[in-house]
Every structure is written in structure tokens, then in C-alpha cells.
Design a protein around this motif. Structure first.
Motif, short mmCIF file in Angstrom:
data_model
loop_
_atom_site.label_atom_id
_atom_site.label_comp_id
_atom_site.label_asym_id
_atom_site.label_seq_id
_atom_site.Cartn_x
_atom_site.Cartn_y
_atom_site.Cartn_z
N LEU A 126 0.83 -1.21 0.00
CA LEU A 126 0.00 0.00 0.00
C LEU A 126 0.86 1.26 0.00
CD1 LEU A 126 -2.91 -1.02 2.38
CD2 LEU A 126 -3.15 -0.22 0.03
N PHE A 153 -3.36 -3.45 -6.78
CA PHE A 153 -4.54 -3.92 -6.03
C PHE A 153 -4.75 -5.43 -6.16
CE2 PHE A 153 -6.26 -0.26 -4.05
CZ PHE A 153 -5.91 0.83 -4.83
N ASP A 180 -5.15 -7.75 -3.02
CA ASP A 180 -6.30 -8.63 -2.87
C ASP A 180 -5.86 -10.07 -2.62
OD1 ASP A 180 -8.54 -10.45 -4.60
OD2 ASP A 180 -9.31 -8.94 -3.20
N PHE A 204 -11.92 -5.34 3.68
CA PHE A 204 -10.69 -4.97 2.99
C PHE A 204 -10.80 -5.30 1.49
CE2 PHE A 204 -6.58 -3.87 2.06
CZ PHE A 204 -5.61 -4.01 3.04
N CYS A 257 -10.52 -3.08 -2.06
CA CYS A 257 -9.57 -3.45 -3.11
C CYS A 257 -10.27 -3.46 -4.45
CB CYS A 257 -9.01 -4.85 -2.88
SG CYS A 257 -7.69 -4.90 -1.71
N CYS A 291 -8.59 1.06 1.86
CA CYS A 291 -7.65 -0.04 2.09
C CYS A 291 -6.75 0.24 3.29
CB CYS A 291 -6.78 -0.27 0.86
SG CYS A 291 -7.65 -1.13 -0.47
#
Lengths: 154, 206
Positions: free
Chosen positions: A64, A71, A75, A100, A104, A112
Motif C-alpha cells: 500500500l 490492487f 487482494d 478490505f 480493493c 484499504c
């Protein structure tokens, strides 16, 4: 007697964990797989969960933090964490992973980041509680008793 | 004497990329008295089963010794669906497309309840689809699938033995052979039976 007191504490402590949603019935399933031939099974699996979670949370922080956030990778990490928390019955961690993944999907970085914080919090909470629980178990065994999970009526 | 192959142990191959889930499924299966081998990927599973992914292209190469396949006796494969590289579905397909492996029952596990995924797997020949986390009650559902293959194998083995051996030995074994055959026939099982794709479809949820 000391043993009775310890066993009562154990039951009260676990009852609270179930009641407050920290743990779900999968956790009690783990004890069904523990026996004399595998007396440390629950502790072993939970330790794997601790290691796994710490690694994944670190990976998530790093991912992040990138300028171009991947992403898909995030994920994938969250999916893994959701799986392992589900496998040991860590319900709140699992639920925070579900939120979460939703963020994503819509590629919402703020969402996130906030979820990561929540996942981390929930993880630390359950880690402390399970470590306390295992300490209690050790004391029970040291006092010559056994853990009684029959009363976990789930 | 070990004339009749009555091996009481069923051997299950469990495939999952998650270490925790491998440990869990291993314990679940061992608690049910199955012999267990765990691998962390579909390609390793195929390797263990003695199937080289390139087998069809290079039949003359001895890259994977056929001996390996004969020695490994797997009675059921239980695999996670979501795995990097080869998914559980891909693995299922490869097993069902292989002439040597297609009769091995395959069970899929998944953390996600996706109806289209489930029906796709069942159509491809999966025996069961378990939702994770898998429980003892799920593992209990494996028994009939395992029993079915063992009976077939016993019939096959008895027939091979009869063909190879001389008359004197045939006299000795034929008694036990007849017993096994009778038992199998009572259960209505024949090695040439074509299994309907959707038999035994059970969706298990928590």
C-alpha cells in the motif's frame, strides 16, 4: 481447589471470546482434532497463523506504500489472510478481511489503508487473547488437569 | 496370507497452497484413519500421481518413470480450488483427462461459495465440493467414494492374479476371489460402470 478455579477461568474466558465474536465455532473444531497423539495441535496451528498473519500484514503495508499500488497483489494477500483466519476461527480478523477486499475491488486506497489498520488491530487483539488462553491451558495441565472443551456448546 | 489385496488403509492426496490448511486437512484425514500425502501445488500433485504434464507430447521419453505411477496408490484427491498456477479445477480436468488417473475420485475445497464455480467442478467430474473451513463432518462424506474405488481395484487385482497364475494356485485363490466378487456384486458395483457426472452432489456449508 486451584485446578477448579483454573478450569472455571478457562471456560469463562473462552465463553467471552465466543460471545464477543473474537472466535467462531471453527476454533472449537480445532480441539476436536487434538488428542494424545497430537497434544499440541491447536498451539501449532495457531502459531502458524501468527507467523502467516505477521508476514501478510507486513506485505500489505509495503504494497500500500507503493506509488503505483497493485490492487491485485493486495487482494491476493488479503484473500490469504482471510483464509487462514477463517481456518482457525479468528472471526473478527476474517470479517475485517472481507471489508478490505471490498475496498480493493473498487481500488479505494484510503479505504484499504483504514482496513489494514483494522486488520492489524484485530490481529493483535486475538493474538494477545489466544496467548493468554494458552497460558491458562499450560497452568491447568501443570496442575494435573485437562482442558475441557465439551462445554463449548456451539 | 496376503493373497487377497485387502489393504485397509485408504491413501488420500491433499493439495493446498496454504500451509495452515494443509496441516488442517492432514489432521482431519488422519483422524479418520486415512493415509495422507500433502502437496502445495497442482503440478506437484500430478508429479506425485506419476503424470508428467508433457506426457502426451513425448510418449517415448522416460522423463517420469512409469514405475512411480504403479507404486503410488492414491484412492482420492482432495484439492483447494484457488491456487496460483494450476487451480484445483485445472488439476481436476487433467486427472479426468488422463486414462490412468480418471477413475480417482476428486473433491474440491473452496473458501468461496460461487454457484457457477461449483457446477463447473461437478460437471467436470468432481465428487464433492466442500466449503472451507472443512470439518470432520465433511471428511466423513468421503468414505463412500473411497469404498467404491477400492472394490473396483480388488476385482481388477483378483482378475489379474487369476490370469497369471497356474491352475494349482488358482484353486487356492479362487475361493477368496469368489468371496470378494460376490461381495462386490451384492453392492451392485461393476468395474465397467459409467458413473453419472452429478452423482453424490453435496454442497456442504457451515
Amino acid at each position: 481447589m486451584e485446578l477448579n478455579r483454573l478450569q472455571r477461568s478457562f471456560l469463562e474466558y473462552t465463553a467471552a471470546l465466543f460471545r464477543e465474536g473474537f472466535l467462531d465455532s471453527q476454533f472449537s473444531q480445532l480441539y476436536q482434532l487434538q488428542d494424545e497423539s497430537n497434544p499440541e495441535f491447536v498451539v501449532e496451528v495457531v502459531s502458524l497463523f501468527f507467523d502467516d498473519s505477521e508476514r501478510l500484514i507486513n506485505d500489505l503495508s509495503r504494497a500500500l506504500d507503493q506509488t503505483n499500488v497493485d490492487f491485485k497483489k493486495i487482494d491476493a494477500h488479503v484473500h490469504q489472510l482471510k483464509g487462514s483466519s477463517s481456518s482457525i476461527g479468528a472471526q473478527r480478523v476474517k470479517n475485517s478481511c472481507v471489508s478490505f477486499r471490498n475496498f480493493c475491488e473498487v481500488q479505494n486506497i484510503e479505504g484499504c489503508l483504514s482496513c489494514l489498520q483494522q486488520v492489524q488491530q484485530e490481529y493483535l487483539l486475538i493474538k494477545n487473547k489466544l496467548e493468554a488462553l494458552f497460558q491458562l491451558e499450560k497452568q491447568i495441565v501443570a496442575a494435573g488437569g485437562a482442558i475441557n472443551t465439551v462445554e463449548w456448546m456451539l | 496370507m496376503g493373497m487377497a489385496t485387502t489393504d485397509p488403509q485408504f491413501h488420500v492426496l491433499a493439495v493446498d497452497d496454504s500451509l495452515i490448511d494443509r496441516k488442517l486437512i492432514e489432521r482431519l484425514l488422519k483422524t479418520s484413519s486415512y493415509q495422507v500425502t500433502t502437496v502445495d501445488s497442482g503440478s506437484k500433485a500430478l508429479e506425485f500421481l506419476g503424470l508428467n504434464e508433457n506426457d502426451r507430447n513425448t510418449p517415448n521419453e522416460t522423463s517420469v518413470s512409469p514405475k512411480i505411477h504403479q507404486e503410488v496408490d492414491v484412492n482420492l484427491v482432495i484439492t483447494d480450488y484457488c491456487m496460483p498456477g494450476m487451480t484445483g479445477y485445472d488439476l481436476l480436468k487433467k486427472i479426468k483427462e488422463s486414462s490412468s488417473l480418471k477413475n480417482i475420485p476428486v473433491v474440491i475445497m473452496s473458501s468461496e461459495n460461487v454457484p457457477s464455480r461449483i457446477s463447473r467442478c461437478m460437471e467436470e467430474g468432481a465428487e464433492e465440493f466442500f466449503l472451507k473451513p472443512v470439518r470432520l463432518s465433511d471428511v466423513n462424506k468421503l468414505k463412500p467414494h473411497l469404498m467404491r474405488t477400492k472394490c473396483c481395484k480388488n476385482i481388477q487385482n483378483q482378475e489379474n492374479q487369476e490370469n497369471k497364475q497356474s491352475q494349482e494356485i488358482q484353486l487356492q485363490t479362487s475361493q477368496s476371489n469368489n468371496n470378494n466378487k460376490r461381495k462386490a456384486m451384492d453392492e451392485g458395483i461393476s468395474p465397467d460402470r459409467t458413473r453419472p457426472r452429478y452423482s453424490g452432489f453435496t454442497l456442504v456449508s457451515n
